[in-house]
Design a protein around this motif. Sequence first.
Motif, PDB file in Angstrom:
ATOM      1  N   HIS A  26       5.564 -26.656  78.478  1.00  0.00           N
ATOM      2  CA  HIS A  26       6.417 -26.975  79.765  1.00  0.00           C
ATOM      3  C   HIS A  26       6.982 -25.562  80.611  1.00  0.00           C
ATOM      4  N   LEU A  27       6.553 -25.572  81.757  1.00  0.00           N
ATOM      5  CA  LEU A  27       7.302 -23.746  82.329  1.00  0.00           C
ATOM      6  C   LEU A  27       7.272 -24.765  83.950  1.00  0.00           C
ATOM      7  N   SER A  28       8.173 -23.639  84.080  1.00  0.00           N
ATOM      8  CA  SER A  28       9.257 -23.960  85.433  1.00  0.00           C
ATOM      9  C   SER A  28       9.188 -22.999  86.463  1.00  0.00           C
ATOM     10  N   ILE A  29       8.836 -23.056  87.655  1.00  0.00           N
ATOM     11  CA  ILE A  29       8.252 -21.301  88.002  1.00  0.00           C
ATOM     12  C   ILE A  29       9.046 -21.244  89.566  1.00  0.00           C
ATOM     13  N   SER A  30      10.126 -20.263  90.067  1.00  0.00           N
ATOM     14  CA  SER A  30      10.117 -20.337  91.358  1.00  0.00           C
ATOM     15  C   SER A  30      10.006 -19.126  92.305  1.00  0.00           C
ATOM     16  N   GLY A  31      10.194 -19.183  92.927  1.00  0.00           N
ATOM     17  CA  GLY A  31       8.485 -17.216  93.650  1.00  0.00           C
ATOM     18  C   GLY A  31       9.387 -17.867  95.043  1.00  0.00           C
ATOM     19  N   TYR A  49       3.625 -12.785  95.894  1.00  0.00           N
ATOM     20  CA  TYR A  49       4.874 -13.084  95.544  1.00  0.00           C
ATOM     21  C   TYR A  49       5.927 -13.055  94.423  1.00  0.00           C
ATOM     22  N   ARG A  50       7.098 -12.672  94.589  1.00  0.00           N
ATOM     23  CA  ARG A  50       8.026 -12.116  93.468  1.00  0.00           C
ATOM     24  C   ARG A  50       8.792 -13.863  92.489  1.00  0.00           C
ATOM     25  N   GLY A  51       9.136 -13.978  92.053  1.00  0.00           N
ATOM     26  CA  GLY A  51       9.884 -14.863  91.570  1.00  0.00           C
ATOM     27  C   GLY A  51      10.169 -14.917  89.673  1.00  0.00           C
ATOM     28  N   VAL A  52      10.209 -15.988  89.118  1.00  0.00           N
ATOM     29  CA  VAL A  52      10.546 -16.024  87.608  1.00  0.00           C
ATOM     30  C   VAL A  52      10.378 -17.438  87.000  1.00  0.00           C
ATOM     31  N   GLY A  53      10.364 -17.215  86.031  1.00  0.00           N
ATOM     32  CA  GLY A  53       9.951 -18.640  85.493  1.00  0.00           C
ATOM     33  C   GLY A  53      10.767 -18.965  83.858  1.00  0.00           C
ATOM     34  N   ARG A  54      10.560 -19.969  83.521  1.00  0.00           N
ATOM     35  CA  ARG A  54      11.317 -20.147  82.437  1.00  0.00           C
ATOM     36  C   ARG A  54      10.709 -21.545  81.993  1.00  0.00           C
ATOM     37  N   ASN A  55      10.712 -21.742  80.531  1.00  0.00           N
ATOM     38  CA  ASN A  55       9.770 -21.717  79.205  1.00  0.00           C
ATOM     39  C   ASN A  55      10.811 -23.404  79.373  1.00  0.00           C
ATOM     40  N   VAL A  56      10.874 -25.094  79.668  1.00  0.00           N
ATOM     41  CA  VAL A  56      11.453 -25.186  79.569  1.00  0.00           C
ATOM     42  C   VAL A  56      11.528 -26.558  78.943  1.00  0.00           C
ATOM     43  N   THR A  57      10.116 -26.548  77.999  1.00  0.00           N
ATOM     44  CA  THR A  57       9.943 -27.519  76.437  1.00  0.00           C
ATOM     45  C   THR A  57      10.211 -28.186  76.127  1.00  0.00           C
ATOM     46  N   GLN A 113      13.121 -33.866  75.585  1.00  0.00           N
ATOM     47  CA  GLN A 113      14.660 -34.232  75.574  1.00  0.00           C
ATOM     48  C   GLN A 113      14.761 -35.298  76.757  1.00  0.00           C
ATOM     49  N   GLN A 114      14.486 -34.679  77.330  1.00  0.00           N
ATOM     50  CA  GLN A 114      14.280 -35.673  79.068  1.00  0.00           C
ATOM     51  C   GLN A 114      13.376 -37.077  78.913  1.00  0.00           C
ATOM     52  N   MET A 115      12.415 -36.169  78.532  1.00  0.00           N
ATOM     53  CA  MET A 115      11.380 -37.015  77.860  1.00  0.00           C
ATOM     54  C   MET A 115      11.749 -37.934  77.695  1.00  0.00           C
ATOM     55  N   LEU A 116      12.633 -37.646  76.118  1.00  0.00           N
ATOM     56  CA  LEU A 116      12.818 -39.125  75.203  1.00  0.00           C
ATOM     57  C   LEU A 116      14.200 -39.689  75.690  1.00  0.00           C
ATOM     58  N   LEU A 117      14.817 -39.338  76.373  1.00  0.00           N
ATOM     59  CA  LEU A 117      16.080 -39.221  76.654  1.00  0.00           C
ATOM     60  C   LEU A 117      15.548 -40.720  78.345  1.00  0.00           C
ATOM     61  N   GLN A 118      15.026 -40.316  78.645  1.00  0.00           N
ATOM     62  CA  GLN A 118      13.818 -41.411  79.896  1.00  0.00           C
ATOM     63  C   GLN A 118      13.566 -42.721  78.891  1.00  0.00           C
ATOM     64  N   PRO A 122       7.882 -31.392  66.061  1.00  0.00           N
ATOM     65  CA  PRO A 122       9.480 -32.488  66.336  1.00  0.00           C
ATOM     66  C   PRO A 122       9.475 -33.685  67.432  1.00  0.00           C
ATOM     67  N   PHE A 123       8.731 -32.330  68.587  1.00  0.00           N
ATOM     68  CA  PHE A 123       8.796 -34.361  69.995  1.00  0.00           C
ATOM     69  C   PHE A 123       8.043 -35.413  68.946  1.00  0.00           C
ATOM     70  N   LEU A 124       7.089 -35.407  69.030  1.00  0.00           N
ATOM     71  CA  LEU A 124       6.326 -36.482  67.865  1.00  0.00           C
ATOM     72  C   LEU A 124       7.028 -37.034  67.010  1.00  0.00           C
ATOM     73  N   ASP A 125       7.719 -36.635  66.774  1.00  0.00           N
ATOM     74  CA  ASP A 125       8.383 -36.995  65.019  1.00  0.00           C
ATOM     75  C   ASP A 125       9.482 -37.802  66.043  1.00  0.00           C
ATOM     76  N   GLN A 126      10.458 -37.238  67.239  1.00  0.00           N
ATOM     77  CA  GLN A 126      11.245 -37.986  67.287  1.00  0.00           C
ATOM     78  C   GLN A 126      11.231 -39.125  68.301  1.00  0.00           C
ATOM     79  N   LEU A 127       9.899 -39.148  68.686  1.00  0.00           N
ATOM     80  CA  LEU A 127       9.557 -40.143  69.830  1.00  0.00           C
ATOM     81  C   LEU A 127       9.603 -41.210  68.917  1.00  0.00           C
ATOM     82  N   SER A 128       8.593 -40.792  68.356  1.00  0.00           N
ATOM     83  CA  SER A 128       7.740 -41.953  66.784  1.00  0.00           C
ATOM     84  C   SER A 128       9.162 -41.776  66.619  1.00  0.00           C
ATOM     85  N   GLU A 129      10.403 -41.513  65.847  1.00  0.00           N
ATOM     86  CA  GLU A 129      11.190 -42.726  65.424  1.00  0.00           C
ATOM     87  C   GLU A 129      12.130 -43.379  66.555  1.00  0.00           C
ATOM     88  N   ILE A 130      11.936 -43.060  67.406  1.00  0.00           N
ATOM     89  CA  ILE A 130      13.029 -43.675  69.439  1.00  0.00           C
ATOM     90  C   ILE A 130      11.937 -44.935  69.306  1.00  0.00           C
TER      91      ILE A 130
END
Length: 947
Positions: free
Chosen positions: A304-309, A322-330, A335-340, A480-488
């Motif tokens: 999951h990627l987040s970019i600004s430009g 365009y010039r911008g930056v990017g972040r790997n927000v996986t 974690q946000q999806m698990l909390l949601q 890890p994400f699927l394991d946590q999802l299954s555990e929830i």
Amino acid sequence: MTSPNSLSEFYAQARRRPRGWLLFGVMSLLAVGLYLASVAWPDELGAAMPLALLVALLALAVFGFTLYHTAENLREQRGMVQRLSELQAQYGVAESLAVLGSWVYEIATDRYYWSEGAFRVFGVEPEQGEPATREFFAHIHADDRERWRSAHRRAIKRAREVRIEYRYNKAGRDQVWIRSVARPETDASGRVVRLAGIAQDITAMRAMAQQLAASEAKFRDLTQLSSDWVWETDREHRVSYISESIVAALGEWAKDSIGRPRWEGPIVDVPKVEWERHRADVEAHRPFDNFEYSRLAPDGMLHHLSISGRPIFDEAGQFCGYRGVGRNVTRERQQQMLLQIESELSAIMREQNEPERVITALLISLCGMLGWSGAAHLVQIPGTQAVTVRERWGDPALTQMLADLPPQLMLTRTSVEGHAWSSGHAVWVRGTEDHPEFAARYQFERLGLQAALVAPIPDEHHRVLSLLVFFSPIAFRADPFLDQLSEILSRTLSLYLQRKTAEKRLMHASLHDALTGLPNRVYLTHLLDERLKTDQAAAVLYVDLDRYKMINDSLGHSVGDQVLIEVGRRFREAIRADDVAGRIGGDEFILLLSNLSDRAEIEAIARRVLAAIEKPFVLNNRAYFLSASIGVAVAPDDGRDPQLLIRCADSAMYRVKSEGRNDVRFFAGDISDERSEQLQLAAEFPLALQRGEVDLYYQPVLAVGERRIVGMEALLRWRHPTRGLLLPEKFLPAAEQSNMIREIGLWAIRRAIDDRISIGLQRFDDVAISVNVSPRQLAEEGFLAHLNALLAERRFPARLLRLELTENALIDNSDQTIALLVELRRLGVKVIIDNFGTGYASLSYLRNLPVDGLKIDRTFIRGLPADRGNAAIIQAVTTLAGKLGLQAMAEGVETAAEMRALRMYDCDQMQGSFISDPLPLPQLIDFLESLPALRQMHLVRDTGASS
């Protein structure tokens, strides 16, 4: 120019002047000739004369050579001065502005000639003159000398321009950086004789460059700290640059996007509308922040990627990219999806009471948040090692596939379901290679599925109760994400089911008789009410035991309790599996027979119950005989209220008691003439459809503010051969209590779509067709699939179809109905609440309904604007609709005053006889074609006052 200062220099200059040697040679030859002549003819020339002439001629030769050499030196000096003057003229302004100086190096004399600017550059006073070559070379920085020497030697050897930057130590001053540019000059024979060039002090420029480099390094460091990578695009939005740091953040594969637009990569998990909005921002050269999307790596990892430009423009204001930056927000996104998800699960469990509804809502919510295609709940079949599908959700093709599965899916050791069940651990099926049997069973290839998650739900003893199966259109790695999802899921649902089990035990105790275990009066009343709400036929048998009091009094209460327990057992054996037997107190019981209206069959069951009671009871080794009195009430003939039906059955039971007991009697209430007429018409209706007596009339819907027709409501009409034209109120109430209403509803939708197509989709491309749908039809499982198939078959735009539902239809089966409405709106079909204000929907419930508009019932239109009560209600409803983003509509508009009042209260869509009565299709077409004339007549005139 001074004379040569050494013999070698003289020879060097002499070699460069062959004409001087020619003069010297001629004079020498002449002197030798005279000498030889004097020797040969001494008498004629004299003895001393030849020698004198020889000396004179030699002296004259030397003097002439010297004079010529001096003249040539003067000419060359004037050439150097002229060359410096030219350089001074060419770079004079630049010398004063850019710390620049001109210079000429004479190869033969190994000497420099400087301009005034050159003296300033090298920090030498002009009075001191140009330094010697060795002295100048000594002031060059030791690390730069060899590079300086080699560069200039190559320039002289190859006759090419030389450019070099070097450090120069001024005498008694600081070190400076010099930029030198020199061009070789040749003589007539093509030989390089000098270098001419410029020298510039670039110390300040170098300092500024170093500061800029430091600033860029600082900016780069700050950028790397605030983001994972930096990117740039060209004017065509193709990625032109990505910093190397993206490799550490994602991997080498991430650089494959260079040379193409961002949206052409393997993008997943982003709705098309969001990509279109992002592309619109980019093509409009607008800045954007934190746009999130997902990419699937070659190794299967989902990032999951987040970019600004920010857009880049050149000096002329032209867009460059365009010039911008990017972040790997996986990790943050997961974690946000698990909390949601955990929050959503908690909310669902608070709002829903039944586990089945919780599971259904959970499937819908999770699939929506994770972008999965659908899901199913697999429960164990009691007494077997097999599971069956219970709750399911997804697109129509997937739900149909789940419905077509075998009723029993065996839990074998080799099956995915069996492994998850036996191990108690979730299984992530990625692709079809590892589990081809599983993929074939759920038709992965046909449905476009790529992966599935099988998550077990355990009880408090860690024994698996059921399985949740989620289907994904993409295969990815996120262990890890699927394991946590299954555990929830496992933990949350397990705790919930444990709590519901405890509540169920308490609820059972409160709704069942403690002695017999049969439902009590409260439960029976509730159950009967639920069935009456769904228009099911039902019969209530009120049973009272005869002579039970004698057994209870003579043998004691413990024996009497045994009799009651045995009676309850006999009741359950005598009635059908779907029927319910309950005890309401003492020796009185109620039997609830479902989906049964035939009185002969009802009586047969009642007689079977009597026969079961008449069998002997063996008590204390003796046989005792009992009988019963049974009163029967039938719904809906005898009423639609549970309490009323029970009272009717009780009354019939007392009639049996009064007539001798041990018998069956039906409630003797009379059916009204109106009811009889409705039943008769409902029975005739199927034939009327076949004979073509049923038709649809259409009432136009006017948008007053726009002064145009925006819709038309389809209304049923029956041309009865003997009763004339019948309105729906005459025949629909009875039809709604049977399956006939389903056929009527499907026919009406099909006919309305065909009529709208016949009018012409292009002629009136924004006029929608409205069709009323009954609660019974809406509850049909295949309604959505049938409607979708009908739209596809006719190629009818879903946006032109409106379904009108009553408030009660939306409240009954609320969870199922809301899920259906969500799917309808996803297809593009509009949903309108009809007869709003006459049902039982609360405002809090209305807030969560996925509907598009409210149609105010005609009872609130009467008397406007004089009726202040109705006026207040209309104003409140239109305000409410506006706040909720819903379309406010009104029906039953019969006067211009009513129309003006509605317009004043911001209700600009309305229908009624003032606009037009319901019209058959041919007259409707004439009406639509005459709209320009109508705008010039009373509609415009009557509404103009409110415009």
